[in-house]
Design a protein around this motif. Structure first.
Motif, short mmCIF file in Angstrom:
data_model
loop_
_atom_site.label_atom_id
_atom_site.label_comp_id
_atom_site.label_asym_id
_atom_site.label_seq_id
_atom_site.Cartn_x
_atom_site.Cartn_y
_atom_site.Cartn_z
N GLY A 207 0.82 -1.22 0.00
CA GLY A 207 0.00 0.00 0.00
C GLY A 207 0.85 1.26 0.00
N GLY A 208 0.29 2.37 0.50
CA GLY A 208 1.02 3.65 0.54
C GLY A 208 1.47 4.06 -0.85
N THR A 209 2.78 4.35 -0.97
CA THR A 209 3.30 4.79 -2.26
C THR A 209 3.97 3.65 -3.03
OG1 THR A 209 5.26 5.54 -1.09
CG2 THR A 209 3.63 7.23 -1.64
N ALA A 210 3.68 2.40 -2.63
CA ALA A 210 4.30 1.25 -3.32
C ALA A 210 3.92 1.22 -4.80
CB ALA A 210 3.91 -0.06 -2.64
N GLY A 211 2.69 1.62 -5.12
CA GLY A 211 2.25 1.63 -6.51
C GLY A 211 3.06 2.61 -7.34
N ALA A 212 3.37 3.77 -6.74
CA ALA A 212 4.16 4.79 -7.46
C ALA A 212 5.58 4.26 -7.70
CB ALA A 212 4.20 6.09 -6.65
N ALA A 213 6.15 3.59 -6.68
CA ALA A 213 7.50 3.03 -6.82
C ALA A 213 7.50 1.93 -7.88
CB ALA A 213 7.98 2.49 -5.49
N PHE A 214 6.49 1.09 -7.83
CA PHE A 214 6.39 -0.04 -8.77
C PHE A 214 6.31 0.47 -10.21
CE2 PHE A 214 3.40 -3.25 -10.77
CZ PHE A 214 4.35 -4.25 -10.92
N ASN A 215 5.41 1.42 -10.43
CA ASN A 215 5.21 1.91 -11.79
C ASN A 215 6.47 2.61 -12.31
OD1 ASN A 215 3.50 2.67 -14.16
ND2 ASN A 215 4.11 4.68 -13.44
N ALA A 216 7.07 3.47 -11.46
CA ALA A 216 8.25 4.21 -11.92
C ALA A 216 9.42 3.27 -12.16
CB ALA A 216 8.62 5.27 -10.88
N ALA A 217 9.60 2.29 -11.29
CA ALA A 217 10.70 1.33 -11.48
C ALA A 217 10.47 0.56 -12.77
CB ALA A 217 10.78 0.38 -10.28
N LYS A 218 9.23 0.20 -13.01
CA LYS A 218 8.88 -0.51 -14.25
C LYS A 218 9.17 0.37 -15.47
CE LYS A 218 5.41 -0.10 -16.48
NZ LYS A 218 5.19 0.60 -17.78
N GLU A 219 8.79 1.65 -15.40
CA GLU A 219 9.03 2.54 -16.55
C GLU A 219 10.53 2.71 -16.81
OE1 GLU A 219 6.88 6.24 -16.81
OE2 GLU A 219 5.04 5.33 -16.06
N ALA A 220 11.32 2.84 -15.74
CA ALA A 220 12.77 3.02 -15.91
C ALA A 220 13.40 1.72 -16.43
CB ALA A 220 13.40 3.43 -14.59
N ALA A 221 12.90 0.58 -15.96
CA ALA A 221 13.43 -0.70 -16.43
C ALA A 221 13.07 -0.90 -17.91
CB ALA A 221 12.85 -1.84 -15.58
N LEU A 222 11.88 -0.47 -18.26
CA LEU A 222 11.45 -0.56 -19.67
C LEU A 222 12.33 0.32 -20.56
CD1 LEU A 222 9.39 -1.50 -21.82
CD2 LEU A 222 7.86 0.30 -21.03
N ASP A 223 12.62 1.54 -20.08
CA ASP A 223 13.54 2.43 -20.83
C ASP A 223 14.87 1.71 -21.06
OD1 ASP A 223 11.72 4.53 -20.75
OD2 ASP A 223 12.62 5.48 -19.00
N VAL B 185 13.08 -4.36 -10.92
CA VAL B 185 11.92 -3.76 -10.25
C VAL B 185 11.76 -4.38 -8.86
CG1 VAL B 185 9.40 -3.58 -10.30
CG2 VAL B 185 10.71 -3.17 -12.39
N GLU B 186 11.91 -5.69 -8.78
CA GLU B 186 11.75 -6.37 -7.49
C GLU B 186 12.83 -5.90 -6.50
OE1 GLU B 186 11.41 -10.65 -7.70
OE2 GLU B 186 10.59 -10.70 -5.65
N ALA B 187 14.05 -5.78 -7.00
CA ALA B 187 15.16 -5.37 -6.13
C ALA B 187 14.93 -3.95 -5.59
CB ALA B 187 16.48 -5.44 -6.89
N VAL B 188 14.48 -3.06 -6.47
CA VAL B 188 14.26 -1.67 -6.05
C VAL B 188 13.08 -1.56 -5.08
CG1 VAL B 188 13.50 0.60 -6.91
CG2 VAL B 188 15.43 -0.56 -7.97
N LEU B 189 12.04 -2.34 -5.33
CA LEU B 189 10.90 -2.33 -4.40
C LEU B 189 11.34 -2.82 -3.02
CD1 LEU B 189 7.83 -3.74 -6.37
CD2 LEU B 189 8.11 -1.44 -5.44
N ALA B 190 12.16 -3.88 -3.00
CA ALA B 190 12.62 -4.44 -1.72
C ALA B 190 13.47 -3.41 -0.99
CB ALA B 190 13.43 -5.71 -1.97
N GLU B 191 14.36 -2.76 -1.75
CA GLU B 191 15.23 -1.73 -1.17
C GLU B 191 14.41 -0.60 -0.55
OE1 GLU B 191 18.70 -1.50 -4.12
OE2 GLU B 191 17.75 0.47 -4.22
N MET B 192 13.43 -0.11 -1.32
CA MET B 192 12.65 1.04 -0.85
C MET B 192 11.71 0.65 0.29
SD MET B 192 11.96 3.10 -4.43
CE MET B 192 11.12 4.53 -3.73
N SER B 193 11.22 -0.59 0.27
CA SER B 193 10.36 -1.05 1.37
C SER B 193 11.17 -1.19 2.65
CB SER B 193 9.74 -2.41 1.07
OG SER B 193 8.89 -2.30 -0.01
#
Ligand code: NDP
Length: 392
Positions: free
Chosen positions: A317-333, A349-357
């Motif tokens: 929850g919280g801002t996890a969706g924002a982190a997920f989407n942005a990490a995905k966009e940067a990974a896609l780039d 994306v998984e690594a960055v989500l884990a780091e930020m969580s």
């Protein structure tokens, strides 16, 4: 006359929207307020002239001279840049199509809700990154958000006249994308060209690659939770290679209501444009006898980890969706730029989500536009740093 604006007019959804606006009378039926695009200013100017828009806006300041030249003599105003997009959204309109790709679509769509009209929402990233904010803003101004994603439009249509309390589950379908049947070993070497070709839908390149990785479906699961307010445990994904059943709603009496239609986004766009009426739309009619069989199977979470990540994001929850989407966009780039492989996208994306969580940020963060933007920027930076240093 209904006032309309189209954000992302030059894209795949934008072009389909333009097509429908023209078919339904163009400038004789609609007063077009603002059309926006990115780099394709020649096309933006053509659309603006055809619809006699008040203003055409490009997201890029370095494109303004070309846009002005393309609009010369038309009397149509031209503007450029992120602030100009917001100002375009400040111009009152009754119906606004939000079809910019990526998190860049959030701010203009959010702003347009102030007029209390209808926001036709193709930009799923808005709900993934800031769903509660967007829904609250719509409620505050008496605005209506109508889903344009085909699955969510299908659910919305299956729910007409129904009570959400009677809904047991929502099932969204997935074609499985370009790599539906590819083994894991082959996926590791998938190229950008291979990922950019969808078996059933003609869409922008980014969403097509997201379909191949199932990140698109992952975003849609979160979008379903945010839009329909349903518990994540009651959202299911079903692989349906034919892309003819777009979604199903399961009710407490065991009934399943399915929505079927040709894979043509003009259906969902046209539904949102004409709601609550239905009008003739230029989409193919299904001949089920000729089609013969529809097939379904469960998604493979090993080959497509994005779906598993979406569950974790909803749980955080919280801002996890924002982190997920942005990490995905940067990974896609990075994938499009040839810097990382196809499977690396989900890994990073998984690594960055884990780091930020684990840094404690995401789940506890209050959702505000500022927090969403800051989280978005941090997630992109973290992905880019990992890509640069090869820490995938
Ligand atoms: P496209 O890439 O085809 O088009 C994107 C549009 O946004 C173009 O007008 C583009 O301008 C503009 N744009 C690109 N970058 C920016 C930016 N940074 N700021 C402002 N405008 C920008 O995307 P799609 O039409 O495929 O998708 C649009 C949205 O709809 C996405 O959120 C997608 O997930 C969603 N969607 C799309 C579907 C489809 O069938 N395509 C189906 C369901 C949902 P230009 O091209 O001039 O550079």
């Amino acid at each position: 006359m209904r006032r309309v604006s189209v954000f992302g007019a030059t894209g795949s959804i934008g072009e389909s929207t333009f097509d429908l606006l023209m078919r339904q009378g163009g400038p004789t039926a609609f007063r077009t307020v603002a059309l926006t695009g990115g780099r394709n200013v020649a096309r933006l100017a053509e659309q603006a002239r055809a619809l006699r828009a008040e203003i055409a806006v490009t997201a890029h300041e370095d494109c303004l001279t070309d846009l002005r030249a393309a609009l010369a003599g038309s009397g149509i105003a031209a503007a450029a840049g992120a602030q100009a997009l917001i100002e375009a959204a400040d111009r009152p309109a009754d119906w606004v199509m939000s079809a910019i790709v990526g998190a860049a679509g959030l701010a203009p769509g959010f702003r347009a809700l102030r007029h209390g009209g209808t926001l036709a929402l193709a930009n799923k990233e808005s709900l993934v990154t800031a769903g509660p904010l967007l829904m609250a803003e719509a409620a505050r101004h008496g605005a209506r958000i109508l889903p344009v994603d085909s699955e969510h439009s299908a659910v919305f249509q299956a729910l007409v006249g129904e009570d959400m309390a009677a809904v047991e589950r929502i099932i969204i379908t997935a074609s499985g994308g370009a790599f539906r049947d590819w083994p894991l070993e082959r996926l590791a070497h998938a190229t950008v060209a291979e990922a950019s070709s969808h078996p059933n839908w003609a869409m922008g390149q980014r969403i097509t690659i997201d379909s191949a990785s199932m990140f698109n479906k992952a975003l849609e699961v979160i979008e379903t939770k945010e839009f329909f307010g349903i518990d994540p445990d009651r959202i299911e994904v079903l692989v349906h290679p034919e892309s003819l059943v777009h979604a199903l709603v399961g009710f407490r009496d065991g009934a399943l209501m399915a929505h079927l239609g040709a894979p043509d986004m003009r259906h969902a766009i046209g539904y949102a444009l004409n709601w609550p009426d239905r009008r003739d739309l230029p989409v193919a009619r299904l001949d089920l006898a000729a089609i013969g069989a529809l097939t379904f199977r469960a998604p493979d979470l090993t080959r497509f980890p994005a779906l598993r990540l979406a569950r974790a994001v909803m749980a955080t929850g919280g801002t996890a969706g924002a982190a997920f989407n942005a990490a995905k966009e940067a990974a896609l780039d990075a994938f499009i730029a040839g810097q990382i492989g196809f499977l690396d996208m989900a890994r990073v994306v998984e690594a960055v989500l884990a780091e930020m969580s684990s840094a404690g940020g995401l789940g506890n963060a209050a959702i505000s536009l500022d927090n969403v933007m800051a989280t978005d920027a941090e997630a992109r930076d973290r992905v880019q740093a990992r890509v640069r240093t090869g820490r995938i």
